[in-house]
Motif scaffolding. Structure first.
Motif, PDB file in Angstrom:
ATOM      1  N   THR A  68      -9.172  -5.276  -4.168  1.00 13.25           N
ATOM      2  CA  THR A  68      -8.013  -6.027  -4.657  1.00 13.25           C
ATOM      3  C   THR A  68      -6.925  -5.071  -5.136  1.00 13.25           C
ATOM      4  O   THR A  68      -5.753  -5.228  -4.786  1.00 13.25           O
ATOM      5  CB  THR A  68      -8.428  -6.970  -5.805  1.00 13.25           C
ATOM      6  OG1 THR A  68      -9.419  -7.872  -5.323  1.00 13.25           O
ATOM      7  CG2 THR A  68      -7.231  -7.750  -6.331  1.00 13.25           C
ATOM      8  N   GLY A  69      -7.305  -4.087  -5.917  1.00 16.20           N
ATOM      9  CA  GLY A  69      -6.334  -3.119  -6.425  1.00 16.20           C
ATOM     10  C   GLY A  69      -5.699  -2.300  -5.318  1.00 16.20           C
ATOM     11  O   GLY A  69      -4.490  -2.046  -5.334  1.00 16.20           O
ATOM     12  N   THR A  70      -6.491  -1.925  -4.343  1.00 20.01           N
ATOM     13  CA  THR A  70      -5.965  -1.159  -3.212  1.00 20.01           C
ATOM     14  C   THR A  70      -4.984  -2.007  -2.412  1.00 20.01           C
ATOM     15  O   THR A  70      -3.923  -1.523  -2.010  1.00 20.01           O
ATOM     16  CB  THR A  70      -7.110  -0.678  -2.303  1.00 20.01           C
ATOM     17  OG1 THR A  70      -8.026   0.094  -3.076  1.00 20.01           O
ATOM     18  CG2 THR A  70      -6.590   0.176  -1.168  1.00 20.01           C
ATOM     19  N   GLY A 115       0.597  -3.105  -0.945  1.00 20.24           N
ATOM     20  CA  GLY A 115       1.722  -4.044  -0.895  1.00 20.24           C
ATOM     21  C   GLY A 115       2.933  -3.512  -1.648  1.00 20.24           C
ATOM     22  O   GLY A 115       4.073  -3.646  -1.187  1.00 20.24           O
ATOM     23  N   ALA A 116       2.695  -2.895  -2.791  1.00 20.28           N
ATOM     24  CA  ALA A 116       3.792  -2.329  -3.567  1.00 20.28           C
ATOM     25  C   ALA A 116       4.457  -1.178  -2.819  1.00 20.28           C
ATOM     26  O   ALA A 116       5.685  -1.067  -2.793  1.00 20.28           O
ATOM     27  CB  ALA A 116       3.276  -1.854  -4.927  1.00 20.28           C
ATOM     28  N   VAL A 117       3.656  -0.329  -2.196  1.00 22.20           N
ATOM     29  CA  VAL A 117       4.209   0.778  -1.415  1.00 22.20           C
ATOM     30  C   VAL A 117       5.001   0.228  -0.239  1.00 22.20           C
ATOM     31  O   VAL A 117       6.093   0.720   0.070  1.00 22.20           O
ATOM     32  CB  VAL A 117       3.086   1.728  -0.928  1.00 22.20           C
ATOM     33  CG1 VAL A 117       3.613   2.712   0.097  1.00 22.20           C
ATOM     34  CG2 VAL A 117       2.481   2.474  -2.103  1.00 22.20           C
ATOM     35  N   ALA A 175      -6.688  -7.793   1.053  1.00 25.50           N
ATOM     36  CA  ALA A 175      -7.583  -6.856   0.389  1.00 25.50           C
ATOM     37  C   ALA A 175      -9.052  -7.164   0.609  1.00 25.50           C
ATOM     38  O   ALA A 175      -9.887  -6.281   0.556  1.00 25.50           O
ATOM     39  CB  ALA A 175      -7.281  -6.834  -1.102  1.00 25.50           C
ATOM     40  N   GLY A 176      -9.378  -8.381   0.840  1.00 23.93           N
ATOM     41  CA  GLY A 176     -10.784  -8.750   0.952  1.00 23.93           C
ATOM     42  C   GLY A 176     -11.127  -9.328   2.312  1.00 23.93           C
ATOM     43  O   GLY A 176     -10.266  -9.474   3.168  1.00 23.93           O
ATOM     44  N   PRO A 177     -12.381  -9.668   2.512  1.00 21.23           N
ATOM     45  CA  PRO A 177     -12.789 -10.258   3.783  1.00 21.23           C
ATOM     46  C   PRO A 177     -12.237 -11.676   3.907  1.00 21.23           C
ATOM     47  O   PRO A 177     -11.942 -12.310   2.905  1.00 21.23           O
ATOM     48  CB  PRO A 177     -14.319 -10.264   3.696  1.00 21.23           C
ATOM     49  CG  PRO A 177     -14.616 -10.229   2.249  1.00 21.23           C
ATOM     50  CD  PRO A 177     -13.478  -9.499   1.599  1.00 21.23           C
TER      51      PRO A 177
END
Length: 90
Positions: free
Chosen positions: A54-56, A61-63, A84-86
């Motif tokens: 989730t954090g990644t 997304g921010a980048v 971020a997830g499956p």
């Protein structure tokens, strides 16, 4: 005028410089985020995999938003970052 206006005026050029650098090196930043996520996931033995993913995803997304903020036609719905997830199961 005020302190906030003065601060915004001084940070404007720095924000543009960061955006340009993020645009130039977006692939390296994304690769670094993936590598860091794998390392942390490995060291925590998968205990926090969901939170790491989730954090990644949020960081990518921010980048992506920062790197493409000056592109014409780029909007909130135009991100190409995968989730971020499956995918949810039915």
């Amino acid at each position: 005028m005020g302190l906030l206006d003065n601060l915004k005026a001084r940070l404007g050029p720095a924000k543009n410089k960061v955006s340009d650098l993020a645009h130039q090196h977006e692939d390296k930043i994304q690769h670094g985020l993936d590598k860091a996520a794998r390392t942390v996931d490995k060291r925590t033995k998968g205990k926090y995999s969901d939170r790491i993913q989730t954090g990644t995803g949020k960081a990518k997304g921010a980048v992506d938003r920062l790197a493409h903020k000056n592109d014409p036609g780029s909007g909130a719905g135009g991100t190409t970052t995968p989730s971020a997830g499956p995918p949810p199961t039915s």
